[in-house]
Write a protein that holds these residues in place. Structure first.
Motif, PDB file in Angstrom:
ATOM      1  N   THR A   1     -44.338  34.898 -56.135  1.00 38.58           N
ATOM      2  CA  THR A   1     -43.749  33.557 -56.262  1.00 38.58           C
ATOM      3  C   THR A   1     -44.267  32.589 -55.195  1.00 38.58           C
ATOM      4  O   THR A   1     -43.491  32.078 -54.381  1.00 38.58           O
ATOM      5  N   PRO A   2     -45.561  32.306 -55.204  1.00 39.87           N
ATOM      6  CA  PRO A   2     -46.123  31.372 -54.231  1.00 39.87           C
ATOM      7  C   PRO A   2     -45.798  29.927 -54.570  1.00 39.87           C
ATOM      8  O   PRO A   2     -45.498  29.616 -55.722  1.00 39.87           O
ATOM      9  N   ASN A   3     -45.878  29.051 -53.588  1.00 35.40           N
ATOM     10  CA  ASN A   3     -45.894  27.620 -53.884  1.00 35.40           C
ATOM     11  C   ASN A   3     -47.365  27.186 -54.039  1.00 35.40           C
ATOM     12  O   ASN A   3     -48.284  28.004 -53.910  1.00 35.40           O
ATOM     13  N   GLN A   4     -47.565  25.919 -54.288  1.00 33.89           N
ATOM     14  CA  GLN A   4     -48.918  25.392 -54.553  1.00 33.89           C
ATOM     15  C   GLN A   4     -49.900  25.707 -53.416  1.00 33.89           C
ATOM     16  O   GLN A   4     -51.019  26.191 -53.649  1.00 33.89           O
ATOM     17  N   PHE A   5     -49.473  25.456 -52.184  1.00 36.79           N
ATOM     18  CA  PHE A   5     -50.337  25.679 -51.019  1.00 36.79           C
ATOM     19  C   PHE A   5     -50.668  27.166 -50.875  1.00 36.79           C
ATOM     20  O   PHE A   5     -51.806  27.548 -50.578  1.00 36.79           O
ATOM     21  N   GLU A   6     -49.670  28.012 -51.121  1.00 42.15           N
ATOM     22  CA  GLU A   6     -49.888  29.458 -50.999  1.00 42.15           C
ATOM     23  C   GLU A   6     -50.848  29.975 -52.072  1.00 42.15           C
ATOM     24  O   GLU A   6     -51.686  30.846 -51.801  1.00 42.15           O
ATOM     25  N   VAL A   7     -50.757  29.435 -53.289  1.00 46.37           N
ATOM     26  CA  VAL A   7     -51.705  29.813 -54.343  1.00 46.37           C
ATOM     27  C   VAL A   7     -53.120  29.450 -53.915  1.00 46.37           C
ATOM     28  O   VAL A   7     -54.061  30.229 -54.095  1.00 46.37           O
ATOM     29  N   GLU A   8     -53.247  28.267 -53.317  1.00 48.64           N
ATOM     30  CA  GLU A   8     -54.571  27.829 -52.868  1.00 48.64           C
ATOM     31  C   GLU A   8     -55.122  28.765 -51.796  1.00 48.64           C
ATOM     32  O   GLU A   8     -56.291  29.158 -51.842  1.00 48.64           O
ATOM     33  N   LEU A   9     -54.271  29.150 -50.839  1.00 46.67           N
ATOM     34  CA  LEU A   9     -54.720  30.039 -49.763  1.00 46.67           C
ATOM     35  C   LEU A   9     -55.076  31.424 -50.310  1.00 46.67           C
ATOM     36  O   LEU A   9     -56.037  32.050 -49.861  1.00 46.67           O
ATOM     37  N   LEU A  10     -54.301  31.897 -51.285  1.00 46.17           N
ATOM     38  CA  LEU A  10     -54.530  33.257 -51.804  1.00 46.17           C
ATOM     39  C   LEU A  10     -55.743  33.334 -52.718  1.00 46.17           C
ATOM     40  O   LEU A  10     -56.418  34.365 -52.768  1.00 46.17           O
ATOM     41  N   THR A  11     -56.016  32.258 -53.461  1.00 50.49           N
ATOM     42  CA  THR A  11     -57.112  32.311 -54.440  1.00 50.49           C
ATOM     43  C   THR A  11     -58.360  31.563 -53.979  1.00 50.49           C
ATOM     44  O   THR A  11     -59.429  31.746 -54.560  1.00 50.49           O
ATOM     45  N   GLY A  12     -58.214  30.710 -52.981  1.00 51.10           N
ATOM     46  CA  GLY A  12     -59.346  29.877 -52.569  1.00 51.10           C
ATOM     47  C   GLY A  12     -59.619  28.729 -53.538  1.00 51.10           C
ATOM     48  O   GLY A  12     -60.609  28.024 -53.397  1.00 51.10           O
ATOM     49  N   LEU A  13     -58.728  28.537 -54.528  1.00 54.07           N
ATOM     50  CA  LEU A  13     -58.903  27.446 -55.498  1.00 54.07           C
ATOM     51  C   LEU A  13     -58.023  26.264 -55.114  1.00 54.07           C
ATOM     52  O   LEU A  13     -56.901  26.453 -54.646  1.00 54.07           O
ATOM     53  N   ARG A  14     -58.515  25.066 -55.336  1.00 51.39           N
ATOM     54  CA  ARG A  14     -57.681  23.887 -55.129  1.00 51.39           C
ATOM     55  C   ARG A  14     -56.878  23.634 -56.399  1.00 51.39           C
ATOM     56  O   ARG A  14     -57.408  23.724 -57.508  1.00 51.39           O
ATOM     57  N   ILE A  15     -55.586  23.317 -56.267  1.00 50.49           N
ATOM     58  CA  ILE A  15     -54.742  23.092 -57.438  1.00 50.49           C
ATOM     59  C   ILE A  15     -54.424  21.601 -57.527  1.00 50.49           C
ATOM     60  O   ILE A  15     -53.494  21.122 -56.865  1.00 50.49           O
ATOM     61  N   THR A  16     -55.186  20.886 -58.349  1.00 46.64           N
ATOM     62  CA  THR A  16     -54.901  19.460 -58.510  1.00 46.64           C
ATOM     63  C   THR A  16     -54.534  19.112 -59.944  1.00 46.64           C
ATOM     64  O   THR A  16     -54.116  18.001 -60.225  1.00 46.64           O
ATOM     65  N   SER A  17     -54.690  20.080 -60.857  1.00 45.83           N
ATOM     66  CA  SER A  17     -54.298  19.837 -62.247  1.00 45.83           C
ATOM     67  C   SER A  17     -53.518  21.048 -62.754  1.00 45.83           C
ATOM     68  O   SER A  17     -53.527  22.113 -62.123  1.00 45.83           O
ATOM     69  N   GLU A  18     -52.855  20.870 -63.909  1.00 41.45           N
ATOM     70  CA  GLU A  18     -52.133  22.001 -64.498  1.00 41.45           C
ATOM     71  C   GLU A  18     -53.115  23.120 -64.836  1.00 41.45           C
ATOM     72  O   GLU A  18     -52.810  24.306 -64.639  1.00 41.45           O
ATOM     73  N   GLN A  19     -54.294  22.752 -65.343  1.00 42.43           N
ATOM     74  CA  GLN A  19     -55.307  23.763 -65.673  1.00 42.43           C
ATOM     75  C   GLN A  19     -55.694  24.574 -64.432  1.00 42.43           C
ATOM     76  O   GLN A  19     -55.843  25.796 -64.514  1.00 42.43           O
ATOM     77  N   ASP A  20     -55.833  23.904 -63.291  1.00 40.54           N
ATOM     78  CA  ASP A  20     -56.124  24.638 -62.044  1.00 40.54           C
ATOM     79  C   ASP A  20     -55.029  25.672 -61.760  1.00 40.54           C
ATOM     80  O   ASP A  20     -55.316  26.796 -61.348  1.00 40.54           O
ATOM     81  N   GLY A  21     -53.788  25.275 -61.972  1.00 40.36           N
ATOM     82  CA  GLY A  21     -52.660  26.177 -61.731  1.00 40.36           C
ATOM     83  C   GLY A  21     -52.738  27.408 -62.633  1.00 40.36           C
ATOM     84  O   GLY A  21     -52.526  28.535 -62.183  1.00 40.36           O
ATOM     85  N   LEU A  22     -53.072  27.174 -63.902  1.00 35.34           N
ATOM     86  CA  LEU A  22     -53.154  28.290 -64.859  1.00 35.34           C
ATOM     87  C   LEU A  22     -54.321  29.213 -64.517  1.00 35.34           C
ATOM     88  O   LEU A  22     -54.193  30.446 -64.580  1.00 35.34           O
ATOM     89  N   THR A  23     -55.443  28.615 -64.131  1.00 37.39           N
ATOM     90  CA  THR A  23     -56.613  29.416 -63.741  1.00 37.39           C
ATOM     91  C   THR A  23     -56.282  30.286 -62.526  1.00 37.39           C
ATOM     92  O   THR A  23     -56.636  31.462 -62.475  1.00 37.39           O
ATOM     93  N   ALA A  24     -55.569  29.687 -61.559  1.00 35.61           N
ATOM     94  CA  ALA A  24     -55.192  30.439 -60.355  1.00 35.61           C
ATOM     95  C   ALA A  24     -54.252  31.597 -60.709  1.00 35.61           C
ATOM     96  O   ALA A  24     -54.375  32.694 -60.155  1.00 35.61           O
ATOM     97  N   CYS A  25     -53.337  31.359 -61.663  1.00 32.30           N
ATOM     98  CA  CYS A  25     -52.450  32.452 -62.110  1.00 32.30           C
ATOM     99  C   CYS A  25     -53.285  33.591 -62.692  1.00 32.30           C
ATOM    100  O   CYS A  25     -53.015  34.775 -62.414  1.00 32.30           O
ATOM    101  N   ASN A  26     -54.315  33.246 -63.482  1.00 28.85           N
ATOM    102  CA  ASN A  26     -55.180  34.282 -64.059  1.00 28.85           C
ATOM    103  C   ASN A  26     -55.884  35.080 -62.963  1.00 28.85           C
ATOM    104  O   ASN A  26     -55.985  36.309 -63.047  1.00 28.85           O
ATOM    105  N   THR A  27     -56.348  34.383 -61.940  1.00 31.30           N
ATOM    106  CA  THR A  27     -57.004  35.056 -60.810  1.00 31.30           C
ATOM    107  C   THR A  27     -56.036  36.026 -60.136  1.00 31.30           C
ATOM    108  O   THR A  27     -56.397  37.163 -59.823  1.00 31.30           O
ATOM    109  N   LEU A  28     -54.800  35.571 -59.948  1.00 30.32           N
ATOM    110  CA  LEU A  28     -53.805  36.445 -59.304  1.00 30.32           C
ATOM    111  C   LEU A  28     -53.461  37.639 -60.192  1.00 30.32           C
ATOM    112  O   LEU A  28     -53.328  38.760 -59.699  1.00 30.32           O
ATOM    113  N   HIS A  29     -53.345  37.416 -61.520  1.00 31.52           N
ATOM    114  CA  HIS A  29     -53.086  38.550 -62.427  1.00 31.52           C
ATOM    115  C   HIS A  29     -54.176  39.602 -62.301  1.00 31.52           C
ATOM    116  O   HIS A  29     -53.895  40.798 -62.292  1.00 31.52           O
TER     117      HIS A  29
END
Ligand code: ATP
Ligand code: PLP
Ligand code: MG
Ligand code: NA
Ligand code: MG
Length: 297
Positions: A144-172
């Motif tokens: 259950t990361p927040n936006q900043f934590e997702v960025e730190l864990l995946t190395g991806l910047r989250i500026t759009s909903e698509q970025d968020g979904l892509t980062a979730c896929n990386t974490l899965h």
């Protein structure tokens, strides 16, 4: 899966106010869980106040408690819940706890809030990031990361909903079947983004919930969100959307009550950090009315 469970919750304790275990134990109990808290720190108050005093538990002391439980065969848990962890040695011991609990119950679910920071600010030592990436994310069942934590864990910047979904896929692909970005500010909107990878073969089921932003700053809400997600996902293990709707709706009712209570007492809620009205919101925790609906992607 049943409607009750036994949770080992390793989180902060504050004498006054509601963060960490203080904002997780009571709601999980209200939802019918037995909760065994281990206090990773005991502070007078949360760290947002001008000062705080208290004690920090180290990895050896954590392990001592686990050995005490083990000696009496008391290590059967359905869930492990962890939040803020301040050092690599403590996090390494938490990893040993995961192994130990899974040796007793192979079905143990590990719900991990990978607390690293918020809004661009890191509030743990830098070395923790790679330990979370390499060792913790792979063994987590729900993250259950927040936006900043997702960025730190995946190395991806989250500026759009698509970025968020892509980062979730990386974490899965690194481990957890359930990923919930508990808050992300995207194009001016406050969103929760959820992703449930139900099987190895199929793509994850993904959704968002738009959250009406209240002009106030709260502490303890991230910890409460993770606790409620754990609680409702145990009732609805195949429906992360529903679990998230219930969690967000409870939280919104609690936050509205918090703001109203501060206003009634003559405070301006937009100027100070607010302590949540947790005990007063017990009905909304036990029986939330769904006011925030999920939208599927
Ligand atoms: P973490 O504690 O892991 O850093 P986080 O940053 O997502 O997580 P919060 O920023 O407290 O934690 O947000 C968690 C949830 O609390 C959000 O999903 C939202 O439902 C609620 N919340 C927090 N602040 C507000 C606010 N100002 N207005 C509306 N909802 C809020
Ligand atoms: N734990 C401690 C000791 C804190 O001081 C805080 C915030 O100040 C938190 C946890 C985090 O609370 P939140 O749920 O708002 O992220
Ligand atoms: Mg936040
Ligand atoms: Na979070
Ligand atoms: Mg937080």
């Amino acid at each position: 899966p049943s409607d009750t469970g036994r949770v080992l919750s390793i989180q902060s304790h504050t004498v006054q106010g509601y963060v960490g275990n203080k904002s997780s134990v009571f709601p999980l109990q209200l939802l019918g869980f037995d909760v065994d808290p281990i206090n990773s720190v005991q502070f007078s108050n949360h760290t947002g106040y001008p000062t705080f005093r208290g004690q920090v538990l180290d990895g050896k002391q954590l392990w001592d408690l686990i050995e005490g439980l083990e000696a009496n065969q008391l290590l059967h848990y359905t869930h492990l819940l962890t939040g803020y962890i301040g050092s690599v040695s403590f996090l390494d011991t938490v990893l040993q706890v995961v192994d130990k609990l899974r040796s007793v119950n192979p079905d143990l679910l590990y719900v991990c809030d990978p607390v690293l920071g918020d809004e661009g600010k890191l509030y743990v030592p830098q070395e923790l990031i790679s330990v979370y990436q390499q060792k913790v994310v792979p063994v987590a069942s729900m993250l259950t990361p927040n936006q900043f934590e997702v960025e730190l864990l995946t190395g991806l910047r989250i500026t759009s909903e698509q970025d968020g979904l892509t980062a979730c896929n990386t974490l899965h692909s690194a481990g957890p079947r359930k990923v919930v970005i508990t808050s992300a500010l995207i194009e001016g909107k406050l969103l929760l983004i959820g992703s449930h990878k139900k099987t190895e073969e199929q793509p994850p089921e993904q959704f968002k919930i738009e959250i009406p932003k209240i002009p106030a700053y709260f502490t303890g809400t991230g910890d409460l969100t993770t606790a409620l997600l754990l609680g409702w996902s145990n009732k609805y293990p195949d429906n992360l959307e529903k679990a998230a709707e219930l969690a967000v709706s409870s939280l919104q009712a609690l936050l509205r009550r918090t703001v109203e209570d501060y206003k009634r007492a003559g405070f301006d809620p937009s100027t100070s950090s607010l302590e949540i009205r947790l005990i007063q919101s017990q009905d909304e925790i036990r029986n939330p009315t769904v006011t925030c609906k999920a939208v599927k992607y």
